[in-house]
Scaffold this motif. Sequence first.
Motif, PDB file in Angstrom:
ATOM      1  N   VAL A 132     -19.116-112.835   4.617  1.00  0.00           N
ATOM      2  CA  VAL A 132     -20.403-112.743   4.548  1.00  0.00           C
ATOM      3  C   VAL A 132     -21.167-113.785   3.599  1.00  0.00           C
ATOM      4  CG1 VAL A 132     -22.016-111.038   3.119  1.00  0.00           C
ATOM      5  CG2 VAL A 132     -20.127-110.155   4.702  1.00  0.00           C
ATOM      6  N   ALA A 133     -20.420-114.036   2.433  1.00  0.00           N
ATOM      7  CA  ALA A 133     -21.092-115.257   1.890  1.00  0.00           C
ATOM      8  C   ALA A 133     -21.272-116.612   2.538  1.00  0.00           C
ATOM      9  CB  ALA A 133     -20.266-115.609   0.535  1.00  0.00           C
ATOM     10  N   GLY A 134     -20.301-116.764   3.400  1.00  0.00           N
ATOM     11  CA  GLY A 134     -20.355-118.160   4.277  1.00  0.00           C
ATOM     12  C   GLY A 134     -21.355-118.000   5.003  1.00  0.00           C
ATOM     13  N   HIS A 135     -21.419-116.778   5.680  1.00  0.00           N
ATOM     14  CA  HIS A 135     -22.780-116.745   6.647  1.00  0.00           C
ATOM     15  C   HIS A 135     -24.178-117.013   6.038  1.00  0.00           C
ATOM     16  CE1 HIS A 135     -20.303-114.318  10.042  1.00  0.00           C
ATOM     17  NE2 HIS A 135     -19.963-115.513   9.729  1.00  0.00           N
ATOM     18  N   ALA A 136     -24.099-116.253   4.963  1.00  0.00           N
ATOM     19  CA  ALA A 136     -25.601-116.427   4.098  1.00  0.00           C
ATOM     20  C   ALA A 136     -25.850-117.771   3.542  1.00  0.00           C
ATOM     21  CB  ALA A 136     -25.409-115.476   2.944  1.00  0.00           C
ATOM     22  N   LEU A 137     -24.752-118.425   3.134  1.00  0.00           N
ATOM     23  CA  LEU A 137     -24.939-119.660   2.589  1.00  0.00           C
ATOM     24  C   LEU A 137     -25.213-120.926   3.809  1.00  0.00           C
ATOM     25  CD1 LEU A 137     -22.296-120.014  -0.209  1.00  0.00           C
ATOM     26  CD2 LEU A 137     -24.710-119.874  -0.447  1.00  0.00           C
ATOM     27  N   GLY A 138     -24.611-120.433   4.982  1.00  0.00           N
ATOM     28  CA  GLY A 138     -24.727-121.302   6.265  1.00  0.00           C
ATOM     29  C   GLY A 138     -25.969-120.971   7.109  1.00  0.00           C
ATOM     30  N   GLY A 139     -26.956-120.112   6.501  1.00  0.00           N
ATOM     31  CA  GLY A 139     -28.271-119.688   6.943  1.00  0.00           C
ATOM     32  C   GLY A 139     -28.054-118.965   8.128  1.00  0.00           C
ATOM     33  N   LEU A 140     -27.073-118.279   8.662  1.00  0.00           N
ATOM     34  CA  LEU A 140     -26.758-117.396   9.517  1.00  0.00           C
ATOM     35  C   LEU A 140     -27.532-116.040   9.549  1.00  0.00           C
ATOM     36  CD1 LEU A 140     -22.886-117.832  10.681  1.00  0.00           C
ATOM     37  CD2 LEU A 140     -25.266-119.164  11.830  1.00  0.00           C
ATOM     38  N   TRP A 141     -27.944-115.681   8.443  1.00  0.00           N
ATOM     39  CA  TRP A 141     -28.884-114.429   8.222  1.00  0.00           C
ATOM     40  C   TRP A 141     -30.423-114.915   8.408  1.00  0.00           C
ATOM     41  CZ3 TRP A 141     -26.932-111.422   3.272  1.00  0.00           C
ATOM     42  CH2 TRP A 141     -25.468-111.122   3.692  1.00  0.00           C
ATOM     43  N   SER A 142     -30.847-114.084   9.087  1.00  0.00           N
ATOM     44  CA  SER A 142     -32.620-114.252   9.203  1.00  0.00           C
ATOM     45  C   SER A 142     -33.366-112.989   9.239  1.00  0.00           C
ATOM     46  CB  SER A 142     -32.804-115.091  10.400  1.00  0.00           C
ATOM     47  OG  SER A 142     -32.371-114.406  11.530  1.00  0.00           O
ATOM     48  N   LYS A 143     -34.325-112.987   9.227  1.00  0.00           N
ATOM     49  CA  LYS A 143     -35.428-111.811   9.258  1.00  0.00           C
ATOM     50  C   LYS A 143     -35.001-111.228  10.769  1.00  0.00           C
ATOM     51  CE  LYS A 143     -39.868-109.943   9.003  1.00  0.00           C
ATOM     52  NZ  LYS A 143     -41.198-110.078   8.789  1.00  0.00           N
ATOM     53  N   GLU A 144     -34.979-111.963  11.549  1.00  0.00           N
ATOM     54  CA  GLU A 144     -34.803-111.354  13.205  1.00  0.00           C
ATOM     55  C   GLU A 144     -33.661-110.701  13.161  1.00  0.00           C
ATOM     56  OE1 GLU A 144     -35.747-114.725  12.368  1.00  0.00           O
ATOM     57  OE2 GLU A 144     -37.914-114.335  12.874  1.00  0.00           O
ATOM     58  N   SER A 145     -32.493-111.464  12.875  1.00  0.00           N
ATOM     59  CA  SER A 145     -30.977-110.930  12.796  1.00  0.00           C
ATOM     60  C   SER A 145     -30.946-109.431  12.257  1.00  0.00           C
ATOM     61  CB  SER A 145     -29.959-111.779  12.272  1.00  0.00           C
ATOM     62  OG  SER A 145     -29.961-112.094  10.921  1.00  0.00           O
ATOM     63  N   LEU A 146     -31.344-109.488  10.992  1.00  0.00           N
ATOM     64  CA  LEU A 146     -31.378-108.171  10.203  1.00  0.00           C
ATOM     65  C   LEU A 146     -32.196-107.178  11.002  1.00  0.00           C
ATOM     66  CD1 LEU A 146     -31.931-109.471   6.576  1.00  0.00           C
ATOM     67  CD2 LEU A 146     -29.619-108.661   7.525  1.00  0.00           C
ATOM     68  N   ILE A 147     -33.341-107.523  11.499  1.00  0.00           N
ATOM     69  CA  ILE A 147     -34.048-106.278  12.422  1.00  0.00           C
ATOM     70  C   ILE A 147     -33.276-105.991  13.478  1.00  0.00           C
ATOM     71  CG2 ILE A 147     -36.101-106.410  13.978  1.00  0.00           C
ATOM     72  CD1 ILE A 147     -37.581-108.274  11.960  1.00  0.00           C
ATOM     73  N   LEU A 148     -32.639-106.994  14.166  1.00  0.00           N
ATOM     74  CA  LEU A 148     -31.603-106.836  15.560  1.00  0.00           C
ATOM     75  C   LEU A 148     -30.712-105.767  15.109  1.00  0.00           C
ATOM     76  CD1 LEU A 148     -31.675-110.276  17.598  1.00  0.00           C
ATOM     77  CD2 LEU A 148     -32.675-107.907  18.193  1.00  0.00           C
TER      78      LEU A 148
END
Length: 179
Positions: free
Chosen positions: A111-127
């Motif tokens: 989860v930390a790697g995904h966050a640091l890697g920029g894989l979280w976005s507003k769109e992905s959280l909405i989806l």
Amino acid sequence: MAAATVIGIPAGLALLYVTPSGVVTFGLGAFLIAYGGYCLIKKSLTATAERPLLHGRGWVLPFGFASGVLGSAYNMNGVPVVVYGTLRRWHPERFRGTLQAHFLISGVLVVAGHALGGLWSKESLILYGYSLPAILLAIALGSYFNKRIPAAKFDRYLYIIIMALGVLLLFPHSSSLSN
């Protein structure tokens, strides 16, 4: 295993960034087919073996690394650990303890790697929010069927469904419907 998993996490993130999505999707499909098939035959595989199929402790390194790669690329970090534990013939208590510790460590790091890697976005959280009703429905249906289908049959059906989903991922899909 945890150290090898930590090394595999950045490799899985790199896989996501440098590999075309079609290749990643195909790889996931092939992996699901292989895992479903393995689960269907693992009892007969381990039942015929008189002793653990993996003797050397060195095997923990590739399985741990694969767990990191698969965890950060596909969120499937437990599969290599389960396969490793099965082939090593771990007792249920060891299985449970190892999986719990492994999921805690690798889950936080993925989860930390995904966050640091920029894989979280507003769109992905909405989806993700939109998918929650389907997730809750799937949990309810799984519980319903789990209580009504004998465990051995339920597991078999589940692995067949996993393999079918893998087959579906092997074929390219068009993003729009043709008229």
